[in-house]
Design a protein around this motif. Structure first.
Motif, mmCIF file in Angstrom:
data_model
loop_
_atom_site.group_PDB
_atom_site.id
_atom_site.type_symbol
_atom_site.label_atom_id
_atom_site.label_comp_id
_atom_site.label_asym_id
_atom_site.label_seq_id
_atom_site.Cartn_x
_atom_site.Cartn_y
_atom_site.Cartn_z
ATOM 1 N N GLY A 422 0.802 -1.222 0.000
ATOM 2 C CA GLY A 422 0.000 0.000 0.000
ATOM 3 C C GLY A 422 0.833 1.269 0.000
ATOM 4 N N LEU A 423 2.131 1.152 0.294
ATOM 5 C CA LEU A 423 3.023 2.311 0.311
ATOM 6 C C LEU A 423 3.858 2.405 -0.959
ATOM 7 N N CYS A 424 3.547 1.567 -1.941
ATOM 8 C CA CYS A 424 4.322 1.533 -3.178
ATOM 9 C C CYS A 424 3.794 2.539 -4.194
ATOM 10 N N LEU A 425 4.557 2.718 -5.279
ATOM 11 C CA LEU A 425 4.107 3.549 -6.383
ATOM 12 C C LEU A 425 2.770 3.049 -6.904
ATOM 13 N N ILE A 589 -7.688 3.732 10.941
ATOM 14 C CA ILE A 589 -8.592 2.645 10.559
ATOM 15 C C ILE A 589 -8.724 2.577 9.041
ATOM 16 N N CYS A 590 -8.763 3.731 8.412
ATOM 17 C CA CYS A 590 -8.806 3.772 6.953
ATOM 18 C C CYS A 590 -7.559 3.121 6.364
ATOM 19 N N LEU A 591 -6.397 3.410 6.944
ATOM 20 C CA LEU A 591 -5.142 2.846 6.439
ATOM 21 C C LEU A 591 -5.103 1.326 6.576
ATOM 22 N N LEU A 592 -5.704 0.804 7.625
ATOM 23 C CA LEU A 592 -5.732 -0.642 7.810
ATOM 24 C C LEU A 592 -6.537 -1.323 6.708
ATOM 25 N N HIS A 593 -7.498 -0.603 6.150
ATOM 26 C CA HIS A 593 -8.310 -1.116 5.043
ATOM 27 C C HIS A 593 -7.547 -1.139 3.724
ATOM 28 N N ASP A 598 -3.761 3.952 -4.102
ATOM 29 C CA ASP A 598 -4.802 4.970 -4.261
ATOM 30 C C ASP A 598 -5.735 5.003 -3.057
ATOM 31 N N LEU A 599 -5.910 3.857 -2.399
ATOM 32 C CA LEU A 599 -6.745 3.834 -1.194
ATOM 33 C C LEU A 599 -6.033 4.489 -0.026
ATOM 34 N N GLN A 602 -6.350 8.234 -0.276
ATOM 35 C CA GLN A 602 -7.640 8.722 0.225
ATOM 36 C C GLN A 602 -7.622 8.858 1.746
ATOM 37 N N CYS A 603 -6.925 7.951 2.422
ATOM 38 C CA CYS A 603 -6.822 8.053 3.880
ATOM 39 C C CYS A 603 -6.018 9.280 4.282
ATOM 40 N N ASP A 604 -4.959 9.594 3.533
ATOM 41 C CA ASP A 604 -4.179 10.797 3.814
ATOM 42 C C ASP A 604 -5.057 12.035 3.720
ATOM 43 N N MET A 605 -5.939 12.064 2.740
ATOM 44 C CA MET A 605 -6.825 13.217 2.564
ATOM 45 C C MET A 605 -7.791 13.341 3.735
ATOM 46 N N LEU A 606 -8.183 12.212 4.302
ATOM 47 C CA LEU A 606 -9.077 12.243 5.464
ATOM 48 C C LEU A 606 -8.442 12.980 6.629
#
Length: 618
Positions: A422-425, A589-593, A598-599, A602-606
């Motif tokens: 999830g932390l990749c390009l 919690i969003c990051l765990l999902h 790209d997901l 979206q958590c960063d924007m939250l």
């Protein structure tokens, strides 16, 4: 849109003039990663390697003088759009000529000092260490200032598309029907797997040295001695921006050797300390050899270790050129030594792919295969990917071939790597997510490190993003960096018998409580205890750790704050300095999902501040 080199020069000059006429806003202080990433931020490609017309003296490099005009006093990651474009336009012009390399390197060093990005020593040394590789990557790459600044500042500053979307090819073989996993029968065998990650041994660690120093890494000989007013580094390690002494690493290995037997070991990299500004190839190789041999010494010849490559193994840090880079700038110096040192654990075929690209596959036992990925080929900080980021080394296409062969044979596969997907390009992450979806019945475990904390990332079906189908477990670090207890993980996996799911059933986390170890009662404990922090099934009331179980746990954490706060405490290996409520909780919690880039975005924007919760240890 295409331009010849003369048109490009005119455009760059125009951008620089427009940017320099704009007012800059006031910014705050950035994270410590700014110190480490100053070169990575310059490692986005900005132009061609054509020489400028009119000789080497035109145009003059006025990078530092431009900074004086702005009178800047803020940290790099919080740069304004105007300043960013001025810098990249100026450097782009300069890098059109090889003869400007020395001047560019000097200017970058001066900028680091004048922007107060780091101590003068760090700026000087990191410039010298990174300059050749970074500037060569820049000269071979193509990126406009607006694209570079969109990457660094955000989409309001331009459009970033240097990492063009790409897809790997899946075989035209229908996906087998999915059968939900079922818990094993009572008494079924289990595999007990030791998991080590992010050791970060600091050869310069010094007991009694200053913990709160001005450098990016403290508790070292060069940090100075702590006075009576300040805390001194502890014998076994220290909470703060500090890595570990070798004695703590060896004490851990002595303890896990006594805690066996182990069926096998997963070890996902990051051996050296965080002094990324002053590392040499000789030092990196010495640390790789030392730790590898210590593991072999203490665990013995009958325990097989399956390693993965971390982002700190190379120097410069994060520098992992794909195989198309040859000669002294390639990674052969590192991969060849890995192959030599890991030969007692791995077969000849695995050593061959390690020498080529730092990844491999091995049959662990009948019915189970492990794939070790080199996730540096998906890392944004790996500036060589600015040259070409399309499936570096063909690794994902290779992975697909391995998974299809395993599916054909009825094998299950564990995937290990350093950086969580999830932390990749974005394109790499999307393709990997797609692969996990296709081979969900074959991939029965994913194991990563890198973040230094205790967490996970979920994978869901691509159609609805609601059906959980895989979990990427992210284990806590051995190192204390930053402000943590040393720790390690033990996984319990469905064992070696016909019909086994080979999935994770449970896991335990062990820590060395530094408060107790360093003060027993008034001096360090000569034989400190590595104690069980928690067992997942007991801490969360779970019978297994299947994807559906972890998905249910996330839902419980949303509604029951007591469960979430327990998770937050364990997330930091039992040493929490700040509470997590409101948007912090929502974002985590969003990051765990989120097992896909790209997901995660979206958590960063939250949360509005991606560094407040998701602290990757760069």
């Amino acid at each position: 849109m295409c331009y010849d080199r003369g048109q490009r020069e005119l455009v760059y000059r125009s951008v620089a003039l427009r940017a320099s006429s704009m007012k800059r806003p006031v910014f705050g202080v950035s994270s410590v990663c700014a110190v480490f990433l100053v070169w990575t931020l310059f490692s986005v490609p900005w132009g061609s390697s054509y020489p400028l017309e009119g000789g080497t003296g035109s145009p003059q490099l006025r990078f530092v003088e431009e900074f004086d005009r702005f009178r800047l006093g803020f940290s790099w990651l919080n740069m304004s759009c105007a300043v960013c474009k001025a810098i990249f336009a100026t450097l782009d012009i300069a890098l059109l000529s090889d003869s400007n390399m020395e001047r560019v390197a000097h200017a970058l060093g001066e900028a680091c000092v004048r922007l107060h990005l780091a101590e003068v020593q760090v700026c000087r040394e990191i410039t010298e260490l990174f300059r050749d590789d970074v500037i060569r990557a820049l000269q071979e790459s193509f990126l406009w200032p607006s694209e570079a600044c969109a990457l660094l500042v955000g989409p309001t500053c331009g459009h970033f598309d240097i990492y063009a979307p790409w897809n790997v090819s899946l075989p035209q073989v229908p996906k087998p029907p999915v059968k939900p996993p079922t818990p094993p029968k009572p008494g079924s065998s289990q595999s007990r797997i030791l998991f080590l990650t992010d050791i970060h041994w600091d050869a310069q660690y010094a007991e009694g040295s200053l913990v709160g120093c001005e450098m990016p890494l403290c508790c070292r000989n060069e940090s100075g001695r702590a006075s009576w007013k300040h805390t001194g580094a502890g014998y076994w390690g220290t909470y703060g921006y500090c890595d570990l002494p070798l004695r703590t690493v060896e004490n851990l290995l002595q303890n896990v050797a006594k805690s066996g037997p182990w069926d096998w070991v997963y070890w996902t990299g990051d051996i050296p300390a965080h002094n990324v500004w002053s590392q040499t190839r000789a030092q990196q190789l010495n640390e790789l050899v030392t730790i590898t041999r210590l593991i072999h010494k203490h665990l013995g010849p009958n325990v097989t270790v399956y390693p993965a490559v971390g982002n700190h193994e190379s120097t410069p840090v994060n520098s992992f050129p794909p195989p198309f880079v040859h000669g002294n700038r390639s990674s052969r110096w590192l991969y060849d030594t890995m192959a030599e040192e890991w030969a007692p654990w791995l077969p000849k075929e695995a050593l061959e792919t390690i020498r080529r690209g730092g990844f491999y596959t091995v049959e662990v036992e009948r019915g189970l295969r492990v794939v070790s990925l080199n996730t540096n080929y998906c890392a944004r900080e790996n500036y060589w990917l600015m040259v070409n980021s399309t499936d570096p080394a063909g690794q994902l296409q290779w992975l697909i071939n391995i998974l299809q062969e395993s599916e054909n044979k009825g094998e299950k596969v564990h995937i290990i790597g350093h950086i969580p997907p999830g932390l990749c390009l974005s394109s790499w992450s999307w393709n990997y997510y797609h692969i996990v979806n296709r081979y969900e019945s074959t991939i029965t475990g994913q194991f990563f490190g890198h973040t230094h904390v205790d967490e996970f990332q979920m994978f869901y079906d691509e159609d609805t993003l609601t059906r959980p189908l895989s979990v990427a477990f992210i284990a806590p670090s051995v190192t204390t960096y930053v402000n943590l207890n040393p720790g390690y993980r033990v996984y319990y996996v469905d064992g070696n018998y016909p019909g086994s799911s080979r999935m994770v059933l449970d896991h335990e986390t062990f820590i060395l409580n530094l408060t107790l170890a360093n003060n027993q009662p008034s001096k360090p404990d000569p034989n400190p205890s590595w104690t069980l922090l928690y067992r997942a099934s007991e801490a969360y009331g779970l019978s297994t750790l299947f994807p559906s179980d972890i998905d249910a746990l996330i839902k419980v954490m949303k509604n029951d704050d007591r469960v979430f706060q327990r998770f937050w405490y364990l997330f930091h290996k039992g040493h929490v300095s700040k509470p997590c409520t409101d948007t912090c909780k929502t974002s985590l919690i969003c990051l765990l999902h989120s097992g896909r880039h790209d997901l995660v975005t979206q958590c960063d924007m939250l949360h509005g501040d991606k560094h407040s919760v998701r602290k990757t240890m760069c």
